[in-house]
Design an enzyme around this catalytic site. Structure first.
Site, PDB file in Angstrom:
ATOM      1  N   ARG A  71       6.453  17.686  -5.551  1.00 33.27           N
ATOM      2  CA  ARG A  71       7.722  18.105  -4.936  1.00 33.27           C
ATOM      3  C   ARG A  71       8.294  19.341  -5.634  1.00 33.27           C
ATOM      4  O   ARG A  71       8.848  20.232  -4.989  1.00 33.27           O
ATOM      5  CB  ARG A  71       8.723  16.954  -4.992  1.00 33.27           C
ATOM      6  CG  ARG A  71      10.044  17.261  -4.307  1.00 33.27           C
ATOM      7  CD  ARG A  71      10.873  16.004  -4.157  1.00 33.27           C
ATOM      8  NE  ARG A  71      12.107  16.250  -3.449  1.00 33.27           N
ATOM      9  CZ  ARG A  71      13.321  16.078  -3.993  1.00 33.27           C
ATOM     10  NH1 ARG A  71      13.445  15.669  -5.245  1.00 33.27           N
ATOM     11  NH2 ARG A  71      14.400  16.299  -3.279  1.00 33.27           N
ATOM     12  N   HIS A  75       9.472  22.734  -3.842  1.00 35.09           N
ATOM     13  CA  HIS A  75      10.821  23.282  -4.004  1.00 35.09           C
ATOM     14  C   HIS A  75      10.795  24.670  -4.636  1.00 35.09           C
ATOM     15  O   HIS A  75      11.670  25.485  -4.385  1.00 35.09           O
ATOM     16  CB  HIS A  75      11.692  22.324  -4.818  1.00 35.09           C
ATOM     17  CG  HIS A  75      12.211  21.187  -3.998  1.00 35.09           C
ATOM     18  ND1 HIS A  75      13.377  20.525  -4.279  1.00 35.09           N
ATOM     19  CD2 HIS A  75      11.717  20.602  -2.877  1.00 35.09           C
ATOM     20  CE1 HIS A  75      13.575  19.578  -3.369  1.00 35.09           C
ATOM     21  NE2 HIS A  75      12.578  19.594  -2.518  1.00 35.09           N
ATOM     22  N   GLY A  81      10.212  32.115  -3.251  1.00 35.77           N
ATOM     23  CA  GLY A  81       8.751  32.101  -3.234  1.00 35.77           C
ATOM     24  C   GLY A  81       8.263  31.331  -4.440  1.00 35.77           C
ATOM     25  O   GLY A  81       9.058  30.821  -5.231  1.00 35.77           O
ATOM     26  N   ASN A 104      18.230  19.949  -5.102  1.00 34.82           N
ATOM     27  CA  ASN A 104      17.496  19.643  -6.334  1.00 34.82           C
ATOM     28  C   ASN A 104      18.298  18.671  -7.188  1.00 34.82           C
ATOM     29  O   ASN A 104      17.884  17.545  -7.418  1.00 34.82           O
ATOM     30  CB  ASN A 104      17.221  20.931  -7.122  1.00 34.82           C
ATOM     31  CG  ASN A 104      16.156  21.779  -6.483  1.00 34.82           C
ATOM     32  OD1 ASN A 104      15.157  21.257  -5.995  1.00 34.82           O
ATOM     33  ND2 ASN A 104      16.355  23.079  -6.472  1.00 34.82           N
ATOM     34  N   HIS A 203       4.776  12.819   1.731  1.00 31.12           N
ATOM     35  CA  HIS A 203       5.685  11.669   1.695  1.00 31.12           C
ATOM     36  C   HIS A 203       4.938  10.339   1.800  1.00 31.12           C
ATOM     37  O   HIS A 203       5.559   9.306   2.026  1.00 31.12           O
ATOM     38  CB  HIS A 203       6.744  11.789   2.795  1.00 31.12           C
ATOM     39  CG  HIS A 203       7.810  12.807   2.498  1.00 31.12           C
ATOM     40  ND1 HIS A 203       8.865  13.070   3.328  1.00 31.12           N
ATOM     41  CD2 HIS A 203       7.975  13.640   1.419  1.00 31.12           C
ATOM     42  CE1 HIS A 203       9.637  14.012   2.784  1.00 31.12           C
ATOM     43  NE2 HIS A 203       9.104  14.385   1.635  1.00 31.12           N
ATOM     44  N   ASP A 267      -2.295   9.618   1.189  1.00 29.42           N
ATOM     45  CA  ASP A 267      -3.217   9.179   2.242  1.00 29.42           C
ATOM     46  C   ASP A 267      -2.529   9.240   3.603  1.00 29.42           C
ATOM     47  O   ASP A 267      -1.368   9.633   3.705  1.00 29.42           O
ATOM     48  CB  ASP A 267      -3.744   7.769   1.930  1.00 29.42           C
ATOM     49  CG  ASP A 267      -2.612   6.749   1.810  1.00 29.42           C
ATOM     50  OD1 ASP A 267      -1.465   7.067   2.182  1.00 29.42           O
ATOM     51  OD2 ASP A 267      -2.884   5.628   1.357  1.00 29.42           O
TER      52      ASP A 267
HETATM   53  C1  HEM Z   1      11.106  18.355   6.325  1.00 31.16           C
HETATM   54  C2  HEM Z   1      10.855  18.712   5.108  1.00 31.16           C
HETATM   55  C3  HEM Z   1      11.210  17.847   3.928  1.00 31.16           C
HETATM   56  C4  HEM Z   1      12.338  17.123   3.682  1.00 31.16           C
HETATM   57  C5  HEM Z   1      13.592  17.028   4.525  1.00 31.16           C
HETATM   58  C6  HEM Z   1      12.139  16.443   2.432  1.00 31.16           C
HETATM   59  C7  HEM Z   1      13.066  15.636   1.825  1.00 31.16           C
HETATM   60  C8  HEM Z   1      12.812  14.827   0.728  1.00 31.16           C
HETATM   61  C9  HEM Z   1      13.750  13.908   0.153  1.00 31.16           C
HETATM   62  C10 HEM Z   1      15.188  13.724   0.612  1.00 31.16           C
HETATM   63  C11 HEM Z   1      13.135  13.260  -0.860  1.00 31.16           C
HETATM   64  C12 HEM Z   1      13.719  12.184  -1.770  1.00 31.16           C
HETATM   65  C13 HEM Z   1      14.325  12.788  -3.004  1.00 31.16           C
HETATM   66  C14 HEM Z   1      15.048  11.768  -3.831  1.00 31.16           C
HETATM   67  O1  HEM Z   1      15.931  11.093  -3.290  1.00 31.16           O
HETATM   68  O2  HEM Z   1      14.729  11.624  -5.032  1.00 31.16           O
HETATM   69  C15 HEM Z   1      11.778  13.763  -0.933  1.00 31.16           C
HETATM   70  C16 HEM Z   1      10.838  13.354  -1.835  1.00 31.16           C
HETATM   71  C17 HEM Z   1       9.575  13.905  -1.935  1.00 31.16           C
HETATM   72  N1  HEM Z   1       9.105  14.989  -1.222  1.00 31.16           N
HETATM   73 FE1  HEM Z   1       9.963  15.830   0.393  1.00 31.16          FE
HETATM   74  N2  HEM Z   1      10.883  16.735   1.955  1.00 31.16           N
HETATM   75  C18 HEM Z   1      10.283  17.593   2.836  1.00 31.16           C
HETATM   76  C19 HEM Z   1       9.027  18.153   2.703  1.00 31.16           C
HETATM   77  C20 HEM Z   1       8.179  17.939   1.644  1.00 31.16           C
HETATM   78  C21 HEM Z   1       6.965  18.679   1.401  1.00 31.16           C
HETATM   79  C22 HEM Z   1       6.441  19.815   2.275  1.00 31.16           C
HETATM   80  C23 HEM Z   1       6.415  18.168   0.257  1.00 31.16           C
HETATM   81  C24 HEM Z   1       5.162  18.572  -0.487  1.00 31.16           C
HETATM   82  C25 HEM Z   1       4.148  19.177   0.030  1.00 31.16           C
HETATM   83  C26 HEM Z   1       7.277  17.094  -0.195  1.00 31.16           C
HETATM   84  C27 HEM Z   1       7.038  16.283  -1.266  1.00 31.16           C
HETATM   85  C28 HEM Z   1       7.833  15.242  -1.660  1.00 31.16           C
HETATM   86  C29 HEM Z   1       7.446  14.252  -2.662  1.00 31.16           C
HETATM   87  C30 HEM Z   1       6.083  14.140  -3.328  1.00 31.16           C
HETATM   88  C31 HEM Z   1       8.555  13.413  -2.839  1.00 31.16           C
HETATM   89  C32 HEM Z   1       8.682  12.246  -3.823  1.00 31.16           C
HETATM   90  C33 HEM Z   1       9.344  12.774  -5.085  1.00 31.16           C
HETATM   91  C34 HEM Z   1       9.527  11.762  -6.192  1.00 31.16           C
HETATM   92  O3  HEM Z   1       8.953  10.680  -6.170  1.00 31.16           O
HETATM   93  O4  HEM Z   1      10.275  12.114  -7.137  1.00 31.16           O
HETATM   94  N3  HEM Z   1       8.349  17.021   0.662  1.00 31.16           N
HETATM   95  N4  HEM Z   1      11.614  14.737   0.047  1.00 31.16           N
END
Ligand code: HEM
Ligand SMILES: *[C@@H]1O[C@H](CO)[C@@H](O)[C@H](O)[C@H]1NC(C)=O
Ligand SMILES: *[C@@H]1O[C@H](CO)[C@@H](O)[C@H](O)[C@H]1NC(C)=O
Length: 340
Positions: A71, A75, A81, A104, A203, A267
């Site tokens: 993540r 970000h 970039g 963040n 996700h 997966d």
């Molecule tokens: C529509 C686009 C996206 C939205 C709205 C979004 C939103 C979020 C949100 C709200 C969380 C939870 C954060 C928290 O409460 O701690 C999250 C977690 C995460 N996101 Fe996304 N995300 C998006 C796209 C992506 C992309 C493109 C990636 C990577 C290629 C990604 C990777 C992750 C990962 C791995 C987590 C888990 C983080 C953790 O366990 O600390 N996300 N995302």
């Protein structure tokens, strides 16, 4: 015909055994193509091994780190970039940095892993490896530790001297954002709708705080408290973990797995979940019902191989987003500080 099959078969077998994803398959349009695989081969030959070792060691102590690192890379790349702007604690302008943004803020994790890698890399080859490249290498380890083949990482990025919370709030998608707007944000990075759906397979691991989705449980809209696209059983499970009476403070400290079935593995379970109404965030669930993305969700849910190949290519492509190279930017000695 036989001969062509043979050649195709040989290429397939080669690809399977080496796990190589050719970066040329993942060229973005526009800039970012100046990056090269093996960029540090002569200037810091051990850097990729150092990253492998540190990420593996720290992830063994804390298995929730790989999703955090993936993540962090997303970000970084989505705000301006892939320039390590997300890592800065302060900038010459004194404005609030990306870390202080809503997107963040309290949810960004894994920064201590980058610090440890940078410390070791500076000892091995001072002032040589950028923090932006370290983020890209660390994300690759995160992906590999989570069950996917090791992809090649084109490098040669430089670090920025700017970082603004307002940019992060502008460029990072949020769960309640309309799909239209999210698609536009990916398009700005030259990422297609398919790239977007494929990348969101990230996700399939990691966690989200209750605050990110409780609106779907209790105040979806005026007449319908619960989002009707939410699977009824799953909705009840979520309500059990994040009760309506929970204080805001507690909700911002409580997390739920983004993929309840296989929470630590990258997966296609994410796509299978979406088809069952088990997408945690509103921005996840909408992918299975919208006409622009539904077909892609179906295709990804049907084939691990298709998804994983496309995912690795899309990660490489995302990593080329608006990079600084050659005489642009700088190479920090501490990832939290610009050069003084
Ligand atoms: C529509 C686009 C996206 C939205 C709205 C979004 C939103 C979020 C949100 C709200 C969380 C939870 C954060 C928290 O409460 O701690 C999250 C977690 C995460 N996101 Fe996304 N995300 C998006 C796209 C992506 C992309 C493109 C990636 C990577 C290629 C990604 C990777 C992750 C990962 C791995 C987590 C888990 C983080 C953790 O366990 O600390 N996300 N995302
Ligand atoms: C996207 O492509 C355009 C046109 O080729 C280019 O000018 C732009 O820099 C690219 N954007 C990113 C984020 O790489
Ligand atoms: C991770 O990368 C190593 C080294 O390339 C490879 O042997 C291993 O199979 C990869 N892990 C998975 C789950 O593919």
């Amino acid at each position: 015909m036989g001969r062509h099959r043979l050649i195709a078969g040989a290429i397939l077998i080669f690809t399977l055994f080496t796990g190589v994803i050719f970066p040329s398959d993942a060229q973005g349009e526009g800039n970012g193509n100046g990056l090269t695989v093996g960029f540090y081969a002569s200037s810091c030959p051990k850097v990729e091994d150092i990253v492998t070792e540190v990420v593996a060691r720290l992830s063994k102590q804390d298995p929730t780190l790989p999703p955090a690192l993936l993540r962090l890379f997303f970000h970084d790349c989505f705000v301006k970039g892939c320039d390590a702007s997300v890592l800065l604690d302060e900038t010459p302008s004194g404005q609030p940095v990306e870390k202080k943004s809503a997107g963040n803020g309290d949810t960004i994790r894994g920064l201590e892993v980058i610090d440890e890698i940078k410390t070791q890399v500076e000892k091995e080859c001072p002032k040589t490896v950028s923090c932006a490249d370290i983020l890209a290498f660390a994300a690759r380890e995160a992906v590999n530790l989570s069950g996917l083949p090791r992809h090649t990482v084109p490098a040669g990025r430089h670090d920025s001297r700017t970082s603004r919370a307002s940019d992060a709030d502008y460029y990072l998608p949020t769960p309640a954002m309309p799909l239209e707007k999210i698609i536009a944000m990916f398009a700005e990075r030259n990422l297609t709708i398919e790239d977007m759906v494929v990348l969101l397979g990230a996700h399939s691991m990691g966690q989200a705080h209750c605050t990110q989705f409780t609106d779907r449980l209790y105040k979806f809209n005026k007449d319908t408290p619960r989002d009707p696209s939410l699977n009824a059983i799953y909705g009840n499970e979520l309500a059990g973990k994040c009760p309506e009476a929970m204080s805001k403070e507690q909700a911002s400290r409580t997390t739920v797995d983004l993929d309840p079935t296989t929470p630590r593995v990258l997966d296609i379970q994410y796509y299978v979940n979406l088809l069952q109404g088990r997408g945690l965030l509103q921005s996840d669930q909408v992918l299975s019902t919208d006409s622009r993305t539904g077909g892609i969700v179906n295709a990804m849910a049907a084939s691990s191989d298709t998804w994983s190949t496309k995912f690795l290519r899309a990660i490489i492509k995302m990593g080329r987003s608006n990079v600084l190279t050659e005489d642009e930017g700088e190479i920090r000695t501490n990832c939290r500080n610009y050069l003084k």
